[in-house]
Motif scaffolding. Structure first.
Motif, PDB file in Angstrom:
ATOM      1  N   PRO A 234       0.817  -1.226   0.000  1.00 37.08           N
ATOM      2  CA  PRO A 234       0.000   0.000   0.000  1.00 37.08           C
ATOM      3  C   PRO A 234       0.846   1.269   0.000  1.00 37.08           C
ATOM      4  CG  PRO A 234      -0.878  -1.597   1.564  1.00 37.08           C
ATOM      5  CD  PRO A 234       0.437  -2.144   1.095  1.00 37.08           C
ATOM      6  N   GLN A 235       1.984   1.238   0.699  1.00 36.14           N
ATOM      7  CA  GLN A 235       2.843   2.408   0.771  1.00 36.14           C
ATOM      8  C   GLN A 235       3.444   2.740  -0.606  1.00 36.14           C
ATOM      9  OE1 GLN A 235       3.043  -0.243   2.787  1.00 36.14           O
ATOM     10  NE2 GLN A 235       2.287   0.592   4.735  1.00 36.14           N
ATOM     11  N   LYS A 236       3.918   1.700  -1.306  1.00 37.33           N
ATOM     12  CA  LYS A 236       4.498   1.914  -2.636  1.00 37.33           C
ATOM     13  C   LYS A 236       3.435   2.389  -3.623  1.00 37.33           C
ATOM     14  CE  LYS A 236       8.307  -1.411  -2.268  1.00 37.33           C
ATOM     15  NZ  LYS A 236       8.874  -2.683  -2.827  1.00 37.33           N
ATOM     16  N   TYR A 237       2.247   1.815  -3.518  1.00 35.82           N
ATOM     17  CA  TYR A 237       1.164   2.194  -4.420  1.00 35.82           C
ATOM     18  C   TYR A 237       0.789   3.668  -4.208  1.00 35.82           C
ATOM     19  CZ  TYR A 237      -3.485   2.406  -6.504  1.00 35.82           C
ATOM     20  OH  TYR A 237      -4.581   2.767  -7.251  1.00 35.82           O
ATOM     21  N   GLU A 238       0.657   4.074  -2.976  1.00 35.08           N
ATOM     22  CA  GLU A 238       0.285   5.453  -2.675  1.00 35.08           C
ATOM     23  C   GLU A 238       1.378   6.427  -3.112  1.00 35.08           C
ATOM     24  OE1 GLU A 238      -2.134   8.469  -1.719  1.00 35.08           O
ATOM     25  OE2 GLU A 238      -2.645   6.333  -1.717  1.00 35.08           O
ATOM     26  N   ALA A 239       2.628   6.041  -2.907  1.00 38.91           N
ATOM     27  CA  ALA A 239       3.744   6.900  -3.326  1.00 38.91           C
ATOM     28  C   ALA A 239       3.749   7.067  -4.845  1.00 38.91           C
ATOM     29  CB  ALA A 239       5.063   6.299  -2.851  1.00 38.91           C
ATOM     30  N   ALA A 240       3.492   5.970  -5.576  1.00 38.82           N
ATOM     31  CA  ALA A 240       3.458   6.038  -7.039  1.00 38.82           C
ATOM     32  C   ALA A 240       2.317   6.925  -7.516  1.00 38.82           C
ATOM     33  CB  ALA A 240       3.317   4.637  -7.623  1.00 38.82           C
ATOM     34  N   MET A 241       1.160   6.782  -6.893  1.00 39.59           N
ATOM     35  CA  MET A 241       0.010   7.588  -7.288  1.00 39.59           C
ATOM     36  C   MET A 241       0.263   9.075  -7.015  1.00 39.59           C
ATOM     37  SD  MET A 241      -2.059   5.981  -8.930  1.00 39.59           S
ATOM     38  CE  MET A 241      -3.004   4.541  -9.287  1.00 39.59           C
ATOM     39  N   ASN A 242       0.889   9.390  -5.915  1.00 41.35           N
ATOM     40  CA  ASN A 242       1.230  10.782  -5.620  1.00 41.35           C
ATOM     41  C   ASN A 242       2.198  11.340  -6.660  1.00 41.35           C
ATOM     42  OD1 ASN A 242      -0.385  10.921  -3.331  1.00 41.35           O
ATOM     43  ND2 ASN A 242       1.256  10.274  -1.951  1.00 41.35           N
ATOM     44  N   TYR A 243       3.119  10.496  -7.102  1.00 40.22           N
ATOM     45  CA  TYR A 243       4.084  10.912  -8.123  1.00 40.22           C
ATOM     46  C   TYR A 243       3.367  11.260  -9.432  1.00 40.22           C
ATOM     47  CZ  TYR A 243       7.648  10.531 -11.735  1.00 40.22           C
ATOM     48  OH  TYR A 243       8.447  10.782 -12.830  1.00 40.22           O
ATOM     49  N   PHE A 244       2.477  10.363  -9.884  1.00 38.83           N
ATOM     50  CA  PHE A 244       1.778  10.610 -11.145  1.00 38.83           C
ATOM     51  C   PHE A 244       0.763  11.746 -11.027  1.00 38.83           C
ATOM     52  CE2 PHE A 244       3.097   6.136 -11.987  1.00 38.83           C
ATOM     53  CZ  PHE A 244       3.891   6.421 -13.091  1.00 38.83           C
ATOM     54  N   ARG A 245       0.195  11.903  -9.853  1.00 39.27           N
ATOM     55  CA  ARG A 245      -0.729  13.020  -9.641  1.00 39.27           C
ATOM     56  C   ARG A 245      -0.005  14.356  -9.870  1.00 39.27           C
ATOM     57  NH1 ARG A 245      -2.248  11.520  -5.140  1.00 39.27           N
ATOM     58  NH2 ARG A 245      -4.230  10.529  -5.664  1.00 39.27           N
ATOM     59  N   ALA A 246       1.206  14.453  -9.346  1.00 39.24           N
ATOM     60  CA  ALA A 246       2.000  15.672  -9.520  1.00 39.24           C
ATOM     61  C   ALA A 246       2.553  15.787 -10.942  1.00 39.24           C
ATOM     62  CB  ALA A 246       3.140  15.700  -8.507  1.00 39.24           C
TER      63      ALA A 246
END
Length: 267
Positions: free
Chosen positions: A162-174
């Motif tokens: 979950p931590q890696k998934y959330e970090a990746a999503m935050n990256y693509f969001r930005a």
């Protein structure tokens, strides 16, 4: 005299420990054998797929040989490629690199002669489209924003916590925050040129000629493909049999295209 209870239990405990060690070693051996069997199976499967695609039994050209012999084919012969060979070419090409590993593409194969003629009209009536064995339409996609099913599915292939998934999503969001739909489509379209080049070079490895085209009537090609708005055809690659080029490659020498940082060109 009777031995103390602890003394009587010691041989039993030693035997039990020995048995447990044997069981553990046995389990490790079984697991190791199972792992080797699975690995051998995967290797055998990959080799079978490769050999099945090489129908003539010819050895696939090396990268160097393919690069030296590849040319843009404008005249295809009437021989029809085996569909499995075309699939093998595309199966290798799909391993092409892409920005952030998003693979923002789809491929559409056209092989029916009537459809190839129709596609040729959309491609400004270029004869090599109508005459080729198979045409591959490379399609860009822009459903790359957070919340899109494709992006989430793509990210989950690597983000296994979950931590890696959330970090990746935050990256693509930005990353895509300031890009509108058209800018996202342009971002995706750039990736297709890598895919197209690899299709052409891999095809040449199997002695299949190719022609990469970006000259077409965009509206006509979109109508031909009949896709959702999140997809857009961007490149057409014609594949087929044809004679090798009669002329050597005409390219600038390496020293003529290398340039130093801050330097000026000599010619």
């Amino acid at each position: 005299t009777a031995l103390p209870a602890t003394a009587r239990m010691k041989p039993i405990l030693l035997n039990l420990s020995f048995i447990l060690c044997l069981v553990a070693e046995f389990k490790r051996a079984i697991l190791a054998k199972s792992s080797l069997t699975r690995q051998a199976s995967r290797v055998e499967f990959r080799q079978t797929r490769y050999n099945a695609a090489n129908f003539k039994g010819d050895k696939m050209k090396s990268i160097k040989e393919a690069m030296l012999s590849r040319h843009s084919c404008r005249k295809f012969c009437s021989d029809k490629l085996n569909s499995e060979l075309v699939r093998e070419i595309l199966d290798l090409a799909r391993l092409s690199p892409s920005s952030c590993g998003l693979e923002p593409w789809r491929m559409m194969i056209i092989s029916d002669p009537c459809e190839l003629k129709e596609l040729s009209v959309a491609c400004n009536s270029q004869p090599q489209v109508a005459e080729c064995s198979h045409a591959v339409i490379l399609i860009a996609r822009n459903d790359l924003r957070v919340g899109e099913e494709y992006l989430e599915r793509t990210v989950r292939r690597r983000a296994n916590t979950p931590q890696k998934y959330e970090a990746a999503m935050n990256y693509f969001r930005a990353k895509f925050a300031d890009l509108d739909d058209e800018a996202l489509m342009n971002y995706a379209t750039k990736q297709l040129y890598i895919l197209a080049a690899n299709i052409a070079n891999i095809a040449e490895g199997f002695d299949v000629r190719s022609c990469i085209m970006t000259g077409f009537d965009a509206a006509a090609l979109e109508k031909f493909c009949a896709l959702e708005t999140k997809f857009r055809p961007a490149i057409v690659v014609a594949l087929g049999r044809g004679e090798p080029s009669k002329y050597p490659h005409t390219r600038y020498e390496l020293d003529e295209i290398l340039i130093s940082r801050g330097g000026s060109e000599k010619r």
